[in-house]
Design an enzyme around this catalytic site. Structure first.
Site, PDB file in Angstrom:
ATOM      1  N   ARG A 193      -2.483  -8.263   6.126  1.00 41.01           N
ATOM      2  CA  ARG A 193      -2.063  -9.350   5.245  1.00 41.01           C
ATOM      3  C   ARG A 193      -0.910  -8.983   4.322  1.00 41.01           C
ATOM      4  O   ARG A 193       0.060  -9.719   4.186  1.00 41.01           O
ATOM      5  CB  ARG A 193      -3.224  -9.772   4.325  1.00 41.01           C
ATOM      6  N   THR A 194      -1.056  -7.854   3.635  1.00 41.19           N
ATOM      7  CA  THR A 194      -0.075  -7.552   2.584  1.00 41.19           C
ATOM      8  C   THR A 194       1.307  -7.351   3.187  1.00 41.19           C
ATOM      9  O   THR A 194       2.296  -7.926   2.736  1.00 41.19           O
ATOM     10  CB  THR A 194      -0.515  -6.305   1.792  1.00 41.19           C
ATOM     11  N   LYS A 225       6.912  15.984   8.506  1.00 41.66           N
ATOM     12  CA  LYS A 225       7.704  17.222   8.441  1.00 41.66           C
ATOM     13  C   LYS A 225       7.603  17.879   7.068  1.00 41.66           C
ATOM     14  O   LYS A 225       8.241  18.892   6.813  1.00 41.66           O
ATOM     15  CB  LYS A 225       9.169  16.913   8.745  1.00 41.66           C
ATOM     16  N   ARG A 258       2.914   1.015   0.065  1.00 45.09           N
ATOM     17  CA  ARG A 258       1.455   1.208   0.043  1.00 45.09           C
ATOM     18  C   ARG A 258       1.183   2.678   0.302  1.00 45.09           C
ATOM     19  O   ARG A 258       1.708   3.258   1.266  1.00 45.09           O
ATOM     20  CB  ARG A 258       0.752   0.352   1.085  1.00 45.09           C
ATOM     21  N   HIS A 278      -3.365  -2.910  -7.248  1.00 40.73           N
ATOM     22  CA  HIS A 278      -2.748  -3.742  -6.212  1.00 40.73           C
ATOM     23  C   HIS A 278      -2.287  -5.023  -6.917  1.00 40.73           C
ATOM     24  O   HIS A 278      -2.878  -6.097  -6.739  1.00 40.73           O
ATOM     25  CB  HIS A 278      -3.788  -4.042  -5.138  1.00 40.73           C
TER      26      HIS A 278
HETATM   27  C1  NCD Z   1      -7.341  -4.912   0.044  1.00 39.54           C
HETATM   28  C2  NCD Z   1      -6.619  -3.602  -0.193  1.00 39.54           C
HETATM   29  O1  NCD Z   1      -5.898  -3.119   0.669  1.00 39.54           O
HETATM   30  O2  NCD Z   1      -6.792  -3.099  -1.286  1.00 39.54           O
HETATM   31  N1  NCD Z   1      -6.781  -5.714   0.994  1.00 39.54           N
HETATM   32  C3  NCD Z   1      -5.649  -6.450   0.732  1.00 39.54           C
HETATM   33  O3  NCD Z   1      -4.610  -5.933   0.381  1.00 39.54           O
HETATM   34  N2  NCD Z   1      -5.736  -7.771   0.889  1.00 39.54           N
HETATM   35  C4  NCD Z   1      -8.807  -4.776   0.085  1.00 39.54           C
HETATM   36  C5  NCD Z   1      -9.459  -3.840   1.058  1.00 39.54           C
HETATM   37  O4  NCD Z   1      -8.821  -3.067   1.772  1.00 39.54           O
HETATM   38  O5  NCD Z   1     -10.691  -3.877   1.100  1.00 39.54           O
END
Ligand code: NCD
Length: 308
Positions: free
Chosen positions: A57-58, A87, A108, A136
């Site tokens: 999703r993100t 590396k 991320r 997040h």
């Molecule tokens: C979450 C995350 O990655 O923190 N998902 C997201 O970004 N929608 C929640 C999760 O991984 O459980």
């Protein structure tokens, strides 16, 4: 006060701590205007997505948001395996490089604090798309946007945060945004091993937020406006015995839904494992797929604010 002409802006998006009501109103007004639209305001701009942890999703909603604004995207998935990290390159060196290839970096990472480290050396805006068990913030923005659009306002809501409140970074970020709203009541519903951290509770107490801790959803279900369920973050446990104790402790099923008030909603950042039974999906109070859809408009607003 909410218009594109606002003078307030953000350099990076690292933590929910950076937001106040004025910036939130600005972002949500932009999201309202941009939802469902496409234009070319970010034509010629490039977004890099650098993902050291899995995401569906993100990453895709950020890419969709950038493309809908006329920008271009490039990125590396599984950056830990498929980038120079293998590396031995440091995050800082990678970010310095990517800064000269892209106009914005969406990162991320599996370590808390990684986004702040990246922002310290980047010459373009960095967006924290999840830093380990840290934060997040753009998920929290779309969560808050969802609460506002489903209920009219987040002021005065009673929200039950359920599941993994220790490692769940979306919870850490949303709690802080909600603390900016008067009259909000928070119930933290989790077994001891994944209860919310003392530092966050101390900050909530200092902000004057009314909260309670319990390990029983039954204690609060009939008085909540929002249930915010989360996945137990298996990948963050060093002790699988703790994980086993935590998983399935709090589960939303048809029986729980019978006790939930008729105008309440159930949210989840997704992905879900089995902490919400699929039988709940057809209930109109199940808001999690509407919530995920809001990610595109809110991320369009964030990119517009950073690059527009
Ligand atoms: C979450 C995350 O990655 O923190 N998902 C997201 O970004 N929608 C929640 C999760 O991984 O459980």
């Amino acid at each position: 006060m909410t218009s594109a002409s606002t003078t307030r802006t953000l350099e990076h998006v690292i933590s929910s701590e950076q937001f106040d009501r004025e910036i939130l109103d600005d972002i949500f007004a932009r999201a309202d205007r941009l939802a469902g639209h496409r234009d070319t305001r970010l034509a010629g701009r490039i977004m890099a997505t650098l993902f050291y942890e899995p995401s569906t999703r993100t990453r895709l909603s950020f890419e969709s948001a950038m493309l809908r604004l006329g920008g271009s995207v490039m990125g590396t998935e599984a950056a830990r395996e498929f980038s120079s990290v293998i590396k031995g390159e440091t995050l800082e060196d990678t970010i310095r490089m990517v800064s000269s290839y892209a106009d914005v970096i969406v990162l991320r990472h599996d370590q808390a604090g990684a986004a702040a480290r990246a922002a310290a050396v980047a010459s373009v805006p960095v967006v924290n798309a999840g830093d380990g068990p840290g934060e997040h913030p753009t998920q929290a923005l779309l969560d808050l946007y969802t609460i506002r659009s489903e209920r009219g306002t987040a002021d005065g809501v009673h929200i039950a945060f359920c599941g993994d409140l220790r490692f769940g970074r979306t919870v850490h970020s949303l709690v802080q945004l909600l603390s900016l709203h008067p009259g909000v009541r928070m119930s933290f519903v989790a077994p001891e091993v994944v209860q919310v951290g003392a530092d966050l509770l101390a900050r909530m107490a200092a902000a004057g937020v009314v909260f309670q801790l319990t390990d029983r959803l039954d204690d609060v279900i009939s008085s909540v406006d929002v249930v915010y369920q989360t996945r137990v973050q298996k990948e963050r446990f060093t002790d699988l015995v703790d994980f086993e104790a935590a998983r399935r402790a709090i589960r939303i099923d048809a029986e729980v839904m019978r006790a939930l008030p008729p105008n309440a909603i159930v949210m989840h950042p997704l992905p879900r494992v089995d902490e919400i039974a699929t039988e709940v999906d057809s209930d109109p109070r199940a808001a999690y797929f509407r919530q995920a859809r809001n990610g595109v408009a809110v991320r369009m607003a964030v990119l517009d604010l950073l690059l527009g």
